[in-house]
Design an enzyme around this catalytic site. Structure first.
Site, PDB file in Angstrom:
ATOM      1  N   ASN A   1     -13.591   0.114  -7.264  1.00 33.87           N
ATOM      2  CA  ASN A   1     -14.751   1.165  -6.694  1.00 33.87           C
ATOM      3  C   ASN A   1     -15.513   1.956  -7.756  1.00 33.87           C
ATOM      4  OD1 ASN A   1     -13.719   0.346  -4.383  1.00 33.87           O
ATOM      5  ND2 ASN A   1     -12.728   2.273  -3.993  1.00 33.87           N
TER       6      ASN A   1
ATOM      7  N   ASP B   1       0.809  -1.353   0.048  1.00 33.01           N
ATOM      8  CA  ASP B   1       0.064  -0.036  -0.102  1.00 33.01           C
ATOM      9  C   ASP B   1       0.903   1.402   0.242  1.00 33.01           C
ATOM     10  OD1 ASP B   1      -2.248   1.844   0.962  1.00 33.01           O
ATOM     11  OD2 ASP B   1      -3.080  -0.115   0.867  1.00 33.01           O
TER      12      ASP B   1
ATOM     13  N   SER C   1     -11.271  -1.605  -0.707  1.00 31.85           N
ATOM     14  CA  SER C   1     -10.151  -1.770   0.002  1.00 31.85           C
ATOM     15  C   SER C   1     -10.260  -2.243   1.419  1.00 31.85           C
ATOM     16  CB  SER C   1      -9.146  -0.562   0.020  1.00 31.85           C
ATOM     17  OG  SER C   1      -9.955   0.628   0.312  1.00 31.85           O
TER      18      SER C   1
ATOM     19  N   HIS D   1      -3.728   5.802   3.838  1.00 32.32           N
ATOM     20  CA  HIS D   1      -4.632   4.636   3.279  1.00 32.32           C
ATOM     21  C   HIS D   1      -3.691   3.295   4.069  1.00 32.32           C
ATOM     22  CE1 HIS D   1      -6.415   1.643   0.524  1.00 32.32           C
ATOM     23  NE2 HIS D   1      -7.156   2.542   0.243  1.00 32.32           N
TER      24      HIS D   1
END
Length: 427
Positions: free
Chosen positions: A195, A63, A257, A97
């Site tokens: 998404n 990430d 996520s 994130h």
């Protein structure tokens, strides 16, 4: 970044995009965090933790890096690796994130009895942070190369679960080979489906052997922006969730996520509880205990939106489910999985290494050849001194000439054909 706002609406727009927590929210007060973690209530987490907490399992979070100094994460974050700027990835305070994903997986709360802050679903698992992307356009990963490198690094550094809250519209060279390598090493690989609310395939979720994850809300209904298609294997909470953020703060958001992180955490629980099960058999327990919501109970599974349904960690830990085949619901690895195809750069390195390995063999061969030639010349000179008057070419040597040899052989050569022995060198 002003006013304490966290989790931007878009973290990057490169080929590999972090599956963002789409809602921008003000940080929440620590004492109200736990009550807002609706997935913990939905999973009856207190009962789950009596069976497994993920202890002894390492989850790689590929990430933006993680702020391992957050009170709810301190002690659970390994140093990892920063594939962008170099160094470790456990003190990243510029991008939220990865820290949020780590909190959902292995947050342990803080305060008396750890009653405050975020609790992850696997609060005693360890996080291996691997920074491969950022929200700064100048640091965006191109072609996903660091992602493939990070997958291999994760496996080689003890991760048995790999969380990739990442998606991209195109397959990236080298990534499928890295996934095959991870499967060979028996890692559970989890990725979000995206998404966009479309059926367009995304990578790495579309790569065989990856657990593709969609998002559902608190009523177990599929989130409207969750991508759908044959790559969706499971669903998990991904709407209105709250987690850790950088600078010791918290934030809320939506996205596949988030759902990916919860599936990775559930896999960690199972790996701790059933250490002898393969990655495919872990996936099998998740699939066999998944469930569709009442509103969708008549759908045939795997459904393109729900997959086999939303995960139920307690049932996965307790139900009597035969281990089944090694690969479980996952496709069998391709024949090349036993020897994963290296990236192009790996091929160049292998070729270079192969050439380097030949150098000493060639040198030895040359030395032997020179020795043979010199030895032959010396013997020839001796023969010239000791033999009878010169005979015509190819005539037999004069009798009683002790160092005479047949014309078609070299001294000591037992092949009798004039051919050099092939021992020690192959073209």
């Amino acid at each position: 970044m002003t006013g304490g706002r966290r989790l931007r609406a878009t973290l990057c727009t490169a080929l590999f995009t972090v599956l963002c927590l789409g809602t921008v929210a003000q940080p929440s007060a620590a004492d109200s965090i736990r009550d807002r973690q609706w997935p913990l209530s939905a999973y009856d987490a207190e009962s789950v933790w009596k069976l497994s907490t993920g202890r002894g399992v390492t989850v790689a979070v590929i990430d933006t890096g993680v702020d391992g100094t957050h009170p709810d994460l301190v002690g659970n974050v390994l140093s990892g690796k920063n594939f962008l700027e170099g160094g470790t990835a456990d003190h990243v305070t510029t991008d939220d994130h990865g820290t949020s994903m780590a909190g959902l997986i292995a947050g342990h709360g803080h305060g008396t009895g750890h009653s405050a802050g975020v609790m992850g679903l696997a609060p005693e698992a360890k996080i291996l942070p691997l920074r491969v992307t950022a929200d700064n356009a100048s640091l965006v990963v191109t072609r996903g190369t660091p992602v493939a490198d990070a997958v291999r690094y994760a496996v080689d550094h003890g991760a048995s679960v790999i969380n990739m809250s990442l998606a991209g519209p195109e397959e990236v060279p080298g990534l499928e080979g890295a996934i095959r390598y991870a499967r060979q090493k028996d890692a559970v690989v989890v990725a979000g489906t995206g998404n966009d609310g479309t059926s367009a395939p995304t990578y790495p979720a579309s790569i065989p052997g990856v657990l593709g994850v969609g998002a559902v809300d608190s009523s177990r209904k599929i989130w409207s922006k969750s991508n759908y298609g044959p790559d969706v294997l499971l669903t998990a909470p991904g709407v209105g969730t709250i987690s850790t953020s950088v600078d010791h703060m918290y934030s809320t958001g939506d996205g596949t996520s988030v759902a990916t992180a919860y599936v990775s955490a559930a896999a960690a629980l199972l790996r701790a509880k059933f250490p002898d099960l393969s990655a495919g058999q872990i996936a099998n327990r998740l699939v066999k205990t998944a469930k569709l919501p009442e509103s969708a109970k008549d759908l045939k599974v795997p459904d393109h939106h729900y997959g086999y349904g939303f995960i139920r960690p307690y049932s996965a830990l307790t139900e009597d489910i035969p281990a089944g085949p090694k690969n479980g619901p996952l496709p069998a690895p391709s024949p090349s999985a036993a020897n994963p195809a290296p990236d192009a750069s790996d091929g160049a390195k292998a070729s270079s290494a192969s050439h380097s390995a030949l150098v000493p063999v060639i040198i030895v061969g040359c030395v032997v050849a020179v020795g043979i030639v010199l030895g032959g010349l010396m013997l020839w000179r001796r023969r010239r001194r000791n033999v009878a008057p010169p005979a015509p070419p190819y005539a037999p040597a004069a009798p009683n000439t002790p160092d005479a040899y047949p014309h078609n052989g070299l001294p000591g050569n037992q092949h009798g054909s004039g051919q050099q022995s092939d021992r020690g060198f192959h073209p």
